[in-house]
Motif scaffolding. Sequence first.
Motif, PDB file in Angstrom:
ATOM      1  N   TYR A 241       9.394  -8.336   2.007  1.00  0.00           N
ATOM      2  CA  TYR A 241       8.203  -7.524   2.239  1.00  0.00           C
ATOM      3  C   TYR A 241       7.990  -6.511   1.105  1.00  0.00           C
ATOM      4  O   TYR A 241       6.851  -6.193   0.752  1.00  0.00           O
ATOM      5  CB  TYR A 241       8.303  -6.833   3.591  1.00  0.00           C
ATOM      6  CG  TYR A 241       8.444  -7.839   4.715  1.00  0.00           C
ATOM      7  CD1 TYR A 241       7.352  -8.602   5.112  1.00  0.00           C
ATOM      8  CD2 TYR A 241       9.671  -8.065   5.328  1.00  0.00           C
ATOM      9  CE1 TYR A 241       7.480  -9.553   6.107  1.00  0.00           C
ATOM     10  CE2 TYR A 241       9.803  -9.013   6.322  1.00  0.00           C
ATOM     11  CZ  TYR A 241       8.713  -9.759   6.704  1.00  0.00           C
ATOM     12  OH  TYR A 241       8.836 -10.709   7.678  1.00  0.00           O
ATOM     13  N   ALA A 242       9.079  -6.010   0.537  1.00  0.00           N
ATOM     14  CA  ALA A 242       8.951  -5.113  -0.618  1.00  0.00           C
ATOM     15  C   ALA A 242       8.320  -5.857  -1.803  1.00  0.00           C
ATOM     16  O   ALA A 242       7.416  -5.346  -2.473  1.00  0.00           O
ATOM     17  CB  ALA A 242      10.312  -4.548  -1.000  1.00  0.00           C
ATOM     18  N   GLU A 245       4.679  -6.363  -1.231  1.00  0.00           N
ATOM     19  CA  GLU A 245       3.843  -5.208  -1.567  1.00  0.00           C
ATOM     20  C   GLU A 245       3.495  -5.205  -3.051  1.00  0.00           C
ATOM     21  O   GLU A 245       2.360  -4.879  -3.437  1.00  0.00           O
ATOM     22  CB  GLU A 245       4.569  -3.916  -1.175  1.00  0.00           C
ATOM     23  CG  GLU A 245       4.689  -3.722   0.329  1.00  0.00           C
ATOM     24  CD  GLU A 245       5.344  -2.401   0.705  1.00  0.00           C
ATOM     25  OE1 GLU A 245       5.211  -1.999   1.866  1.00  0.00           O
ATOM     26  OE2 GLU A 245       5.996  -1.780  -0.162  1.00  0.00           O
ATOM     27  N   HIS A 248       0.881  -8.193  -3.600  1.00  0.00           N
ATOM     28  CA  HIS A 248      -0.446  -7.947  -3.040  1.00  0.00           C
ATOM     29  C   HIS A 248      -1.062  -6.642  -3.540  1.00  0.00           C
ATOM     30  O   HIS A 248      -2.276  -6.442  -3.404  1.00  0.00           O
ATOM     31  CB  HIS A 248      -0.371  -7.905  -1.514  1.00  0.00           C
ATOM     32  CG  HIS A 248      -0.154  -9.249  -0.900  1.00  0.00           C
ATOM     33  ND1 HIS A 248      -1.165 -10.155  -0.694  1.00  0.00           N
ATOM     34  CD2 HIS A 248       0.973  -9.857  -0.456  1.00  0.00           C
ATOM     35  CE1 HIS A 248      -0.679 -11.255  -0.147  1.00  0.00           C
ATOM     36  NE2 HIS A 248       0.613 -11.096   0.004  1.00  0.00           N
ATOM     37  N   ARG A 250      -0.507  -3.770  -2.257  1.00  0.00           N
ATOM     38  CA  ARG A 250      -0.728  -2.922  -1.086  1.00  0.00           C
ATOM     39  C   ARG A 250       0.550  -2.825  -0.260  1.00  0.00           C
ATOM     40  O   ARG A 250       1.309  -3.794  -0.163  1.00  0.00           O
ATOM     41  CB  ARG A 250      -1.824  -3.501  -0.182  1.00  0.00           C
ATOM     42  CG  ARG A 250      -3.220  -3.485  -0.800  1.00  0.00           C
ATOM     43  CD  ARG A 250      -3.862  -2.134  -0.641  1.00  0.00           C
ATOM     44  NE  ARG A 250      -5.201  -2.079  -1.230  1.00  0.00           N
ATOM     45  CZ  ARG A 250      -5.984  -1.014  -1.163  1.00  0.00           C
ATOM     46  NH1 ARG A 250      -5.564   0.074  -0.524  1.00  0.00           N
ATOM     47  NH2 ARG A 250      -7.172  -1.022  -1.728  1.00  0.00           N
ATOM     48  N   GLN A 251       0.781  -1.662   0.344  1.00  0.00           N
ATOM     49  CA  GLN A 251       1.910  -1.512   1.241  1.00  0.00           C
ATOM     50  C   GLN A 251       1.626  -2.211   2.567  1.00  0.00           C
ATOM     51  O   GLN A 251       0.471  -2.446   2.929  1.00  0.00           O
ATOM     52  CB  GLN A 251       2.202  -0.030   1.487  1.00  0.00           C
ATOM     53  CG  GLN A 251       2.738   0.699   0.273  1.00  0.00           C
ATOM     54  CD  GLN A 251       3.112   2.139   0.571  1.00  0.00           C
ATOM     55  OE1 GLN A 251       2.924   2.623   1.679  1.00  0.00           O
ATOM     56  NE2 GLN A 251       3.629   2.833  -0.428  1.00  0.00           N
ATOM     57  N   LEU A 252       2.694  -2.551   3.259  1.00  0.00           N
ATOM     58  CA  LEU A 252       2.564  -3.139   4.593  1.00  0.00           C
ATOM     59  C   LEU A 252       1.987  -2.119   5.561  1.00  0.00           C
ATOM     60  O   LEU A 252       2.337  -0.941   5.521  1.00  0.00           O
ATOM     61  CB  LEU A 252       3.933  -3.584   5.112  1.00  0.00           C
ATOM     62  CG  LEU A 252       4.393  -5.003   4.798  1.00  0.00           C
ATOM     63  CD1 LEU A 252       5.809  -5.185   5.306  1.00  0.00           C
ATOM     64  CD2 LEU A 252       3.474  -6.037   5.412  1.00  0.00           C
ATOM     65  N   ARG A 253       1.116  -2.601   6.438  1.00  0.00           N
ATOM     66  CA  ARG A 253       0.585  -1.734   7.476  1.00  0.00           C
ATOM     67  C   ARG A 253       0.457  -2.540   8.751  1.00  0.00           C
ATOM     68  O   ARG A 253       0.075  -3.704   8.746  1.00  0.00           O
ATOM     69  CB  ARG A 253      -0.794  -1.186   7.067  1.00  0.00           C
ATOM     70  CG  ARG A 253      -1.361  -0.204   8.091  1.00  0.00           C
ATOM     71  CD  ARG A 253      -2.616   0.474   7.564  1.00  0.00           C
ATOM     72  NE  ARG A 253      -3.714  -0.467   7.415  1.00  0.00           N
ATOM     73  CZ  ARG A 253      -4.905  -0.141   6.925  1.00  0.00           C
ATOM     74  NH1 ARG A 253      -5.129   1.104   6.494  1.00  0.00           N
ATOM     75  NH2 ARG A 253      -5.869  -1.047   6.818  1.00  0.00           N
ATOM     76  N   TRP A 259       1.540  -7.316  11.182  1.00  0.00           N
ATOM     77  CA  TRP A 259       1.727  -6.607   9.919  1.00  0.00           C
ATOM     78  C   TRP A 259       0.985  -7.316   8.804  1.00  0.00           C
ATOM     79  O   TRP A 259       1.048  -8.538   8.667  1.00  0.00           O
ATOM     80  CB  TRP A 259       3.218  -6.537   9.574  1.00  0.00           C
ATOM     81  CG  TRP A 259       3.994  -5.597  10.427  1.00  0.00           C
ATOM     82  CD1 TRP A 259       4.521  -5.850  11.662  1.00  0.00           C
ATOM     83  CD2 TRP A 259       4.334  -4.251  10.113  1.00  0.00           C
ATOM     84  NE1 TRP A 259       5.163  -4.745  12.130  1.00  0.00           N
ATOM     85  CE2 TRP A 259       5.072  -3.746  11.204  1.00  0.00           C
ATOM     86  CE3 TRP A 259       4.087  -3.428   9.021  1.00  0.00           C
ATOM     87  CZ2 TRP A 259       5.570  -2.449  11.230  1.00  0.00           C
ATOM     88  CZ3 TRP A 259       4.588  -2.132   9.042  1.00  0.00           C
ATOM     89  CH2 TRP A 259       5.318  -1.658  10.135  1.00  0.00           C
ATOM     90  N   PHE A 261      -0.540  -6.747   4.475  1.00  0.00           N
ATOM     91  CA  PHE A 261      -0.478  -5.967   3.240  1.00  0.00           C
ATOM     92  C   PHE A 261      -1.845  -5.328   3.000  1.00  0.00           C
ATOM     93  O   PHE A 261      -2.583  -5.695   2.081  1.00  0.00           O
ATOM     94  CB  PHE A 261      -0.067  -6.860   2.065  1.00  0.00           C
ATOM     95  CG  PHE A 261       1.312  -7.437   2.205  1.00  0.00           C
ATOM     96  CD1 PHE A 261       1.496  -8.748   2.622  1.00  0.00           C
ATOM     97  CD2 PHE A 261       2.428  -6.672   1.926  1.00  0.00           C
ATOM     98  CE1 PHE A 261       2.765  -9.281   2.760  1.00  0.00           C
ATOM     99  CE2 PHE A 261       3.711  -7.197   2.045  1.00  0.00           C
ATOM    100  CZ  PHE A 261       3.870  -8.503   2.483  1.00  0.00           C
ATOM    101  N   THR A 262      -2.171  -4.338   3.800  1.00  0.00           N
ATOM    102  CA  THR A 262      -3.479  -3.678   3.719  1.00  0.00           C
ATOM    103  C   THR A 262      -3.341  -2.161   3.654  1.00  0.00           C
ATOM    104  O   THR A 262      -4.319  -1.446   3.865  1.00  0.00           O
ATOM    105  CB  THR A 262      -4.341  -4.059   4.934  1.00  0.00           C
ATOM    106  OG1 THR A 262      -3.625  -3.741   6.142  1.00  0.00           O
ATOM    107  CG2 THR A 262      -4.683  -5.545   4.932  1.00  0.00           C
ATOM    108  N   VAL A 266      -0.422  -0.204  -4.180  1.00  0.00           N
ATOM    109  CA  VAL A 266       0.818  -0.290  -4.962  1.00  0.00           C
ATOM    110  C   VAL A 266       0.412  -0.805  -6.339  1.00  0.00           C
ATOM    111  O   VAL A 266       0.307  -2.008  -6.564  1.00  0.00           O
ATOM    112  CB  VAL A 266       1.844  -1.234  -4.303  1.00  0.00           C
ATOM    113  CG1 VAL A 266       3.104  -1.343  -5.170  1.00  0.00           C
ATOM    114  CG2 VAL A 266       2.203  -0.768  -2.903  1.00  0.00           C
TER     115      VAL A 266
END
Length: 357
Positions: A241-242, A245, A248, A250-253, A259, A261-262, A266
């Motif tokens: 997941y890191a 990010e 993509h 974008r951080q995971l949300r 979940w 990557f929106t 990043v």
Amino acid sequence: MASAVVAAAASVPAAAPAVAAGPPEGAASGCRSVARLLAVPESGRGVDWLREALQIAVALELATIPPYLCGWWSVGDRTSHVARLIRRIIGDEMYHMGVVCNLLVAVGGRPRITDAALAYPGPLPGGVREEVNVYLSGLNRPFVHDVMMAIEAPEAPLARGLNNSPGIGHFYDDLLRAFRATAPPLSAGGQLSQRIGSDVLEPVTDLDGVERAIEIIKEQGEGTTSSPEDAFGDDHPAHYYAFGEIYHGRQLRREDDGWRFTGAPVPFPDARPMARVPAGGWPGPSQRVGELLDRFDTAYAEVLSTLEAAWAHGDARTLGSAVRTMRGLEGPAVELMETGIPGGRGTYGPQFRPPRA
């Protein structure tokens, strides 16, 4: 939990299969493939089986470190969010390798680290995830997706190989079951203690310790089947997941349907344009480039042999010496990454050529 993983992973297109150089089995470690090991009936998985499986685990964890180092070294701004993410993951992988080395020593084995070194590009040791071709490159989005994320992909749904080759998480699950069934005596003699990144490597002396060690490896990185929010003792998402990010941007949300990557941006960092190292290494390098490559590979061979000696003798000071030598790899690596390849095809970079090559 599974639905969260599926939602987060579903937004990432699967990497196209690549033809990997070299044999599909764990030739680097001199062991049978993971598929053949897992085909052994559980009644036949004794201490010898554990030793062979743990040697493959050593090779698997070692195989991740050179590509991740290349990605990290190529980033110009080491204070950037992406650089710090990759540096943390490198520390985790070094810790994972230390854990499996300790486990191997605990059951009377000795890590063969020089033999375990992978020749790049090539398949992952042991024939796991046969569709993944691990190559060396500077940081760019294809490299993040096709190498970093592909190595770390969770069991659901991306870790299943296109040819039904075993995933890393499956391998570690069976390794833990074999420990429980065999319940071998675990010797602390020869195991090492060392702070590695944010973790502390400690001797493993009972089955509870074995279980915790293997679960940490799975939760932190490859093989995790948990929700991205289920960090193991820290606030960081698993490696997949890191890297997602970074890919993509974008951080995971967490959203209503799982979940994604929106989250916060990043930014992808400026990176030295290290080209993909070809099979067999860089052809026809200049004298200066050849000297840098030789300097790097000589130091890399020293790192491998010193790590091997550390666990052979249970000597923490030797382990510290290996870590210091590893830090010294950065100088020639960056100098190579700042040397252009004739024809404007990017820059050179380290080959991480194993001593036997």
